[in-house]
Design a protein around this motif. Structure first.
Motif, PDB file in Angstrom:
ATOM      1  N   VAL A  69      28.426  14.938   2.830  1.00 16.05           N
ATOM      2  CA  VAL A  69      27.064  15.240   2.388  1.00 16.05           C
ATOM      3  C   VAL A  69      26.221  15.514   3.627  1.00 16.05           C
ATOM      4  O   VAL A  69      26.197  14.703   4.550  1.00 16.05           O
ATOM      5  CB  VAL A  69      26.474  14.055   1.586  1.00 16.05           C
ATOM      6  CG1 VAL A  69      25.038  14.336   1.187  1.00 16.05           C
ATOM      7  CG2 VAL A  69      27.339  13.752   0.375  1.00 16.05           C
ATOM      8  N   MET A  98      23.313  15.644   6.328  1.00 13.22           N
ATOM      9  CA  MET A  98      22.374  14.590   6.700  1.00 13.22           C
ATOM     10  C   MET A  98      21.025  14.753   6.004  1.00 13.22           C
ATOM     11  O   MET A  98      20.442  13.775   5.540  1.00 13.22           O
ATOM     12  CB  MET A  98      22.187  14.564   8.220  1.00 13.22           C
ATOM     13  CG  MET A  98      21.330  13.431   8.715  1.00 13.22           C
ATOM     14  SD  MET A  98      21.972  11.798   8.291  1.00 13.22           S
ATOM     15  CE  MET A  98      23.446  11.747   9.284  1.00 13.22           C
ATOM     16  N   GLN A 133      20.353  15.883   3.156  1.00 13.61           N
ATOM     17  CA  GLN A 133      20.447  15.442   1.768  1.00 13.61           C
ATOM     18  C   GLN A 133      20.509  13.920   1.677  1.00 13.61           C
ATOM     19  O   GLN A 133      19.947  13.328   0.756  1.00 13.61           O
ATOM     20  CB  GLN A 133      21.668  16.058   1.089  1.00 13.61           C
ATOM     21  CG  GLN A 133      21.509  17.524   0.825  1.00 13.61           C
ATOM     22  CD  GLN A 133      22.724  18.129   0.150  1.00 13.61           C
ATOM     23  OE1 GLN A 133      23.735  17.469  -0.067  1.00 13.61           O
ATOM     24  NE2 GLN A 133      22.630  19.410  -0.171  1.00 13.61           N
ATOM     25  N   ARG A 134      21.162  13.301   2.633  1.00 17.02           N
ATOM     26  CA  ARG A 134      21.221  11.835   2.655  1.00 17.02           C
ATOM     27  C   ARG A 134      19.832  11.240   2.861  1.00 17.02           C
ATOM     28  O   ARG A 134      19.444  10.286   2.193  1.00 17.02           O
ATOM     29  CB  ARG A 134      22.139  11.351   3.779  1.00 17.02           C
ATOM     30  CG  ARG A 134      23.571  11.727   3.603  1.00 17.02           C
ATOM     31  CD  ARG A 134      24.366  11.230   4.770  1.00 17.02           C
ATOM     32  NE  ARG A 134      25.626  11.944   4.860  1.00 17.02           N
ATOM     33  CZ  ARG A 134      26.550  11.666   5.725  1.00 17.02           C
ATOM     34  NH1 ARG A 134      26.382  10.692   6.603  1.00 17.02           N
ATOM     35  NH2 ARG A 134      27.668  12.352   5.757  1.00 17.02           N
ATOM     36  N   ALA A 152      17.661  11.840  -0.278  1.00 11.49           N
ATOM     37  CA  ALA A 152      18.058  10.937  -1.365  1.00 11.49           C
ATOM     38  C   ALA A 152      17.552   9.520  -1.095  1.00 11.49           C
ATOM     39  O   ALA A 152      17.071   8.832  -2.007  1.00 11.49           O
ATOM     40  CB  ALA A 152      19.577  10.935  -1.521  1.00 11.49           C
ATOM     41  N   TYR A 153      17.613   9.089   0.152  1.00 18.23           N
ATOM     42  CA  TYR A 153      17.128   7.758   0.528  1.00 18.23           C
ATOM     43  C   TYR A 153      15.637   7.654   0.234  1.00 18.23           C
ATOM     44  O   TYR A 153      15.173   6.680  -0.369  1.00 18.23           O
ATOM     45  CB  TYR A 153      17.403   7.516   2.018  1.00 18.23           C
ATOM     46  CG  TYR A 153      16.950   6.174   2.514  1.00 18.23           C
ATOM     47  CD1 TYR A 153      17.775   5.066   2.426  1.00 18.23           C
ATOM     48  CD2 TYR A 153      15.688   6.008   3.080  1.00 18.23           C
ATOM     49  CE1 TYR A 153      17.359   3.821   2.890  1.00 18.23           C
ATOM     50  CE2 TYR A 153      15.271   4.780   3.543  1.00 18.23           C
ATOM     51  CZ  TYR A 153      16.109   3.699   3.443  1.00 18.23           C
ATOM     52  OH  TYR A 153      15.692   2.473   3.905  1.00 18.23           O
ATOM     53  N   PHE A 168      22.736   6.030   7.721  1.00 18.12           N
ATOM     54  CA  PHE A 168      23.121   7.276   7.072  1.00 18.12           C
ATOM     55  C   PHE A 168      24.554   7.690   7.418  1.00 18.12           C
ATOM     56  O   PHE A 168      25.050   8.689   6.916  1.00 18.12           O
ATOM     57  CB  PHE A 168      22.133   8.385   7.403  1.00 18.12           C
ATOM     58  CG  PHE A 168      20.764   8.086   6.859  1.00 18.12           C
ATOM     59  CD1 PHE A 168      20.498   8.224   5.515  1.00 18.12           C
ATOM     60  CD2 PHE A 168      19.773   7.632   7.703  1.00 18.12           C
ATOM     61  CE1 PHE A 168      19.250   7.921   4.997  1.00 18.12           C
ATOM     62  CE2 PHE A 168      18.513   7.327   7.199  1.00 18.12           C
ATOM     63  CZ  PHE A 168      18.249   7.476   5.851  1.00 18.12           C
ATOM     64  N   TYR A 169      25.185   6.921   8.275  1.00 17.04           N
ATOM     65  CA  TYR A 169      26.571   7.203   8.637  1.00 17.04           C
ATOM     66  C   TYR A 169      27.534   6.243   7.942  1.00 17.04           C
ATOM     67  O   TYR A 169      28.704   6.538   7.819  1.00 17.04           O
ATOM     68  CB  TYR A 169      26.769   7.101  10.153  1.00 17.04           C
ATOM     69  CG  TYR A 169      26.098   8.252  10.872  1.00 17.04           C
ATOM     70  CD1 TYR A 169      26.710   9.486  10.940  1.00 17.04           C
ATOM     71  CD2 TYR A 169      24.846   8.094  11.446  1.00 17.04           C
ATOM     72  CE1 TYR A 169      26.088  10.544  11.587  1.00 17.04           C
ATOM     73  CE2 TYR A 169      24.225   9.142  12.088  1.00 17.04           C
ATOM     74  CZ  TYR A 169      24.853  10.371  12.156  1.00 17.04           C
ATOM     75  OH  TYR A 169      24.238  11.406  12.770  1.00 17.04           O
ATOM     76  N   ASN A 185      29.221   4.617   4.859  1.00 15.44           N
ATOM     77  CA  ASN A 185      29.485   4.937   3.452  1.00 15.44           C
ATOM     78  C   ASN A 185      28.764   6.190   2.972  1.00 15.44           C
ATOM     79  O   ASN A 185      28.161   6.208   1.910  1.00 15.44           O
ATOM     80  CB  ASN A 185      29.100   3.754   2.556  1.00 15.44           C
ATOM     81  CG  ASN A 185      29.866   2.511   2.913  1.00 15.44           C
ATOM     82  OD1 ASN A 185      31.052   2.582   3.224  1.00 15.44           O
ATOM     83  ND2 ASN A 185      29.201   1.382   2.896  1.00 15.44           N
ATOM     84  N   GLU A 186      28.781   7.222   3.777  1.00 14.25           N
ATOM     85  CA  GLU A 186      28.178   8.508   3.410  1.00 14.25           C
ATOM     86  C   GLU A 186      26.686   8.413   3.119  1.00 14.25           C
ATOM     87  O   GLU A 186      26.164   9.101   2.267  1.00 14.25           O
ATOM     88  CB  GLU A 186      28.908   9.125   2.214  1.00 14.25           C
ATOM     89  CG  GLU A 186      30.214   9.742   2.582  1.00 14.25           C
ATOM     90  CD  GLU A 186      30.092  10.908   3.550  1.00 14.25           C
ATOM     91  OE1 GLU A 186      29.326  11.832   3.295  1.00 14.25           O
ATOM     92  OE2 GLU A 186      30.780  10.882   4.573  1.00 14.25           O
ATOM     93  N   GLY A 187      25.996   7.536   3.764  1.00 12.61           N
ATOM     94  CA  GLY A 187      24.536   7.475   3.630  1.00 12.61           C
ATOM     95  C   GLY A 187      24.062   6.254   2.887  1.00 12.61           C
ATOM     96  O   GLY A 187      24.813   5.578   2.225  1.00 12.61           O
TER      97      GLY A 187
END
Length: 70
Positions: free
Chosen positions: A4, A6, A8-9, A12-13, A64-65, A67-69
């Motif tokens: 995904v 960055m 987008q992570r 989403a957060y 963000f690194y 578990n994929e974010g």
């Protein structure tokens, strides 16, 4: 499995936590327009941008690194 991006992570957060772009942008020292471009993947997020965004969101830079974010 595709990673995904960055931006987008981060987006989403912010969405999950109800963070306003205006507030994050001000805390990171960028304009809302610049942040919007970053979160749309239209402006590169530099290392310095990333560090400031994490500080503004009060999240550890490694969040963000893992578990994929966050």
């Amino acid at each position: 499995m595709q990673a995904v991006p960055m931006y987008q992570r981060i987006r989403a957060y912010m969405d999950r936590r109800g963070m306003a772009k205006k507030q994050v942008a001000a805390g990171a020292g960028v304009t809302e327009a610049e942040l919007a471009l970053m979160l749309e993947g239209k402006r590169r997020i530099t290392t310095a941008d990333y560090e400031r965004l994490c500080r503004a969101m009060r999240v550890r830079p490694d969040a963000f690194y893992r578990n994929e974010g966050a």
